[in-house]
Design an enzyme around this catalytic site. Structure first.
Site, PDB file in Angstrom:
ATOM      1  N   ARG A   1      11.570   3.721   2.935  1.00 27.41           N
ATOM      2  CA  ARG A   1      11.221   2.729   3.966  1.00 27.41           C
ATOM      3  C   ARG A   1      12.473   1.933   4.255  1.00 27.41           C
ATOM      4  NH1 ARG A   1       5.992  -1.063   4.240  1.00 27.41           N
ATOM      5  NH2 ARG A   1       5.175   0.950   4.942  1.00 27.41           N
TER       6      ARG A   1
ATOM      7  N   HIS B   1       5.915   5.936  11.460  1.00 33.28           N
ATOM      8  CA  HIS B   1       5.362   5.805  10.104  1.00 33.28           C
ATOM      9  C   HIS B   1       4.375   6.955   9.921  1.00 33.28           C
ATOM     10  CE1 HIS B   1       3.880   4.270   6.427  1.00 33.28           C
ATOM     11  NE2 HIS B   1       3.621   3.016   6.749  1.00 33.28           N
TER      12      HIS B   1
ATOM     13  N   ARG C   1       0.800  -1.222   0.000  1.00 33.10           N
ATOM     14  CA  ARG C   1       0.000   0.000   0.000  1.00 33.10           C
ATOM     15  C   ARG C   1       0.831   1.270   0.000  1.00 33.10           C
ATOM     16  NH1 ARG C   1      -3.077  -3.661   1.803  1.00 33.10           N
ATOM     17  NH2 ARG C   1      -1.246  -4.229   2.959  1.00 33.10           N
ATOM     18  N   THR C   2       1.816   1.339   0.880  1.00 32.07           N
ATOM     19  CA  THR C   2       2.524   2.611   1.030  1.00 32.07           C
ATOM     20  C   THR C   2       3.228   2.971  -0.276  1.00 32.07           C
ATOM     21  OG1 THR C   2       2.805   2.133   3.362  1.00 32.07           O
ATOM     22  CG2 THR C   2       4.196   3.859   2.457  1.00 32.07           C
TER      23      THR C   2
ATOM     24  N   LYS D   1      25.890  -3.940  -1.835  1.00 33.10           N
ATOM     25  CA  LYS D   1      27.360  -3.924  -1.952  1.00 33.10           C
ATOM     26  C   LYS D   1      27.982  -3.184  -0.775  1.00 33.10           C
ATOM     27  CE  LYS D   1      26.993  -3.283  -6.955  1.00 33.10           C
ATOM     28  NZ  LYS D   1      27.221  -2.233  -7.963  1.00 33.10           N
TER      29      LYS D   1
HETATM   30  C1  NCD Z   1       2.164  -0.954   8.161  1.00 27.16           C
HETATM   31  C2  NCD Z   1       3.672  -0.849   8.225  1.00 27.16           C
HETATM   32  O1  NCD Z   1       4.372  -1.082   7.235  1.00 27.16           O
HETATM   33  O2  NCD Z   1       4.148  -0.491   9.294  1.00 27.16           O
HETATM   34  N1  NCD Z   1       1.698  -1.132   6.857  1.00 27.16           N
HETATM   35  C3  NCD Z   1       1.400  -0.042   6.109  1.00 27.16           C
HETATM   36  O3  NCD Z   1       2.231   0.766   5.795  1.00 27.16           O
HETATM   37  N2  NCD Z   1       0.119   0.125   5.779  1.00 27.16           N
HETATM   38  C4  NCD Z   1       1.578  -1.937   9.100  1.00 27.16           C
HETATM   39  C5  NCD Z   1       2.120  -3.314   9.117  1.00 27.16           C
HETATM   40  O4  NCD Z   1       2.991  -3.710   8.353  1.00 27.16           O
HETATM   41  O5  NCD Z   1       1.649  -4.051   9.969  1.00 27.16           O
END
Ligand code: NCD
Length: 450
Positions: free
Chosen positions: A115, A143, A64-65, A93
């Site tokens: 991320r 997040h 999703r993100t 590397k």
């Molecule tokens: C979350 C995350 O990556 O922290 N997911 C997201 O971004 N919607 C929640 C999760 O992974 O549980």
């Protein structure tokens, strides 16, 4: 100051979104109004960010993100370059994050979405990249854009964000979405009910930050409203004012609130506790239709950042209180608004947050962070950085990952002398002269007297 030889000196200072506290409440509400407008017709904005490039650097799995950011940029008319599997990048590397973002944030891209599995990674990226950096999840730390989506959903559903009562359940230790969401809700004066799976309680640095910045006080309470979920949990209740009927940590009092505005469920972050040597939890909670049958749940929005792995029964999907899929869909609207602001194509009228006095920083000590997944533990060139939380008793936390770090000795660089961290002299050393040591041996090695 504008330097005519350097056109970039005309550009306004870049904005990063590393923590949800990087945006003020007023800015967040402005962003939601823009997201709302954009959501009315997602195809009407393709002129806004033409000529701009977004880089998505994902060192961890995401559906999703990443896709919602990439979709948002596409809908704004911009382009996306994506390193979605960093095992195929130079990180494999041994390239440092600092070097990667310096390059990507040079001529490659105008905004970076990152991320990373290490806590503090987004802070480092923001410090090294010349372009705005968005934290799309740094380890189990924060997040903030998921929080913007979560808050936006509540704002749409409830019409306001002030003073809600929100229950956060499940893995509160490793769920970064919970940490950022709690900070944001507290800024809107919410009542927070933390119901952890036993052993997966909220990290102490999160509770401390709620106390330090929002004057929230945690109380241990019992909760009878949904016994299946709260049965063995150490329930913590945090409110903006000190409730007189509850006494701090001394007595277990039954929580009695009139109703719940939202129930925020998280999955067990198995990948993180397996990495830390733990085992997958047994008897993890599950929200079933009967869980939310009571009067207090009549208007409770059931939320989840997704992916779900069994914590919410599929029977709940038809329930009008379930908003987790709407939450995910709205992510595109919010991220469109965010990108257009960070690229300077839309702007906030409200002022940015005031900088919080968050403790002096001590840089470059032999003492290192004890959290093995802190970015400073992985990338030695960063050195150590600690913030002083309190001088009496002497307490510091890592400036990257916020984990508290016990200190053996506190030294004064000018006087080349160190004292035990509990000694009165230690509390008086100026932060700029301060050197932190773990052990006597480190003190000797640095040739400090003690
Ligand atoms: C979350 C995350 O990556 O922290 N997911 C997201 O971004 N919607 C929640 C999760 O992974 O549980």
């Amino acid at each position: 100051m504008h330097d005519p030889a350097d056109p970039s000196s005309l550009r306004p200072a870049k904005r990063d979104l590393v923590s949800i506290d990087d945006f003020s409440n007023q800015e967040i509400l402005e962003l939601f109004k823009l997201a709302h407008e954009m959501g009315r017709d997602l195809r009407a904005w393709s002129h806004l960010c033409g000529g701009f490039i977004l880089a998505s650097l994902f060192y961890e799995a995401s559906t999703r993100t990443r896709l919602s950011f990439e979709s948002a940029m596409g809908r704004l008319g911009g382009r996306v370059i994506s390193a979605a599997d960093m095992s195929s990048s130079s990180a494999s590397k041994g390239e440092s994050l600092a070097d990667t973002v310096r390059v990507v944030g040079g001529s490659y891209a105008d905004v970076i979405i990152l991320r990373h599995p290490c806590e503090g990674a987004a802070k480092v990226a923001a410090e090294y990249a010349a372009v705005p950096v968005v934290n799309a999840g740094d380890g189990s730390h924060e997040h903030p854009t998921q929080t913007l989506c979560d808050l936006y959903s509540l704002w749409v559903e409830k019409g306001s964000l002030e003073g809600l009562t929100v229950v956060l359940v499940g893995d509160l230790r490793y769920s970064r979405t919970v940490h950022s969401f709690a900070y944001a809700l507290a800024r809107f004066r919410a009542n927070l009910v933390f119901v952890p799976h036993p052993g997966l309680e909220l990290p102490s640095y999160v509770l401390e930050r709620l106390g330090r910045r929002q004057a929230y006080e945690p109380q241990h309470v019992t909760l009878r409203d949904f016994p299946d979920v709260s049965r063995d949990a150490d329930v913590v209740y945090c409110t903006p004012q000190k409730p007189h009927q509850l006494s701090l940590f001394t007595e277990v009092t039954e929580l009695d609130v009139p109703s719940y505005d939202a129930l925020y469920v998280t999955r067990p972050q198995i990948e993180r506790f397996v990495r830390d040597g733990g085992r997958a939890p047994e008897r993890y909670l599950r929200i079933e239709p009967h869980t939310m049958a009571g009067k207090k749940f009549k208007a409770t929005s059931l939320m989840h950042p997704l992916p779900r792995t069994g914590e919410i029964a599929y029977e709940m999907d038809k329930d009008p209180r379930s908003i987790y899929f709407a939450q995910a869909a709205r992510g595109v609207h919010v991220r469109m608004a965010l990108i257009s602001v960070l690229l300077g194509r839309s702007s906030f009228k409200s002022p940015p947050p005031e900088r919080v006095a968050d403790g002096d920083e001590v840089v470059g000590s032999p003492l290192s962070c004890a959290n093995p997944t802190c970015i400073s533990s992985k990338e030695a060139h960063l050195g150590s950085r600690f913030r002083i939380d309190s001088r009496r008793p002497f307490r510091v936390r890592c400036a990257f990952c916020e984990t508290e770090r016990p200190v053996g000795f506190v030294g004064d660089r000018e006087r080349r002398t160190a004292w035990r961290s509990g000694a009165p002299e230690a509390a008086d050393v100026r932060a700029e002269e301060m050197v932190l040591f773990e052990s006597d041996e480190q003190v000797q090695r640095a040739a400090f007297a003690n």
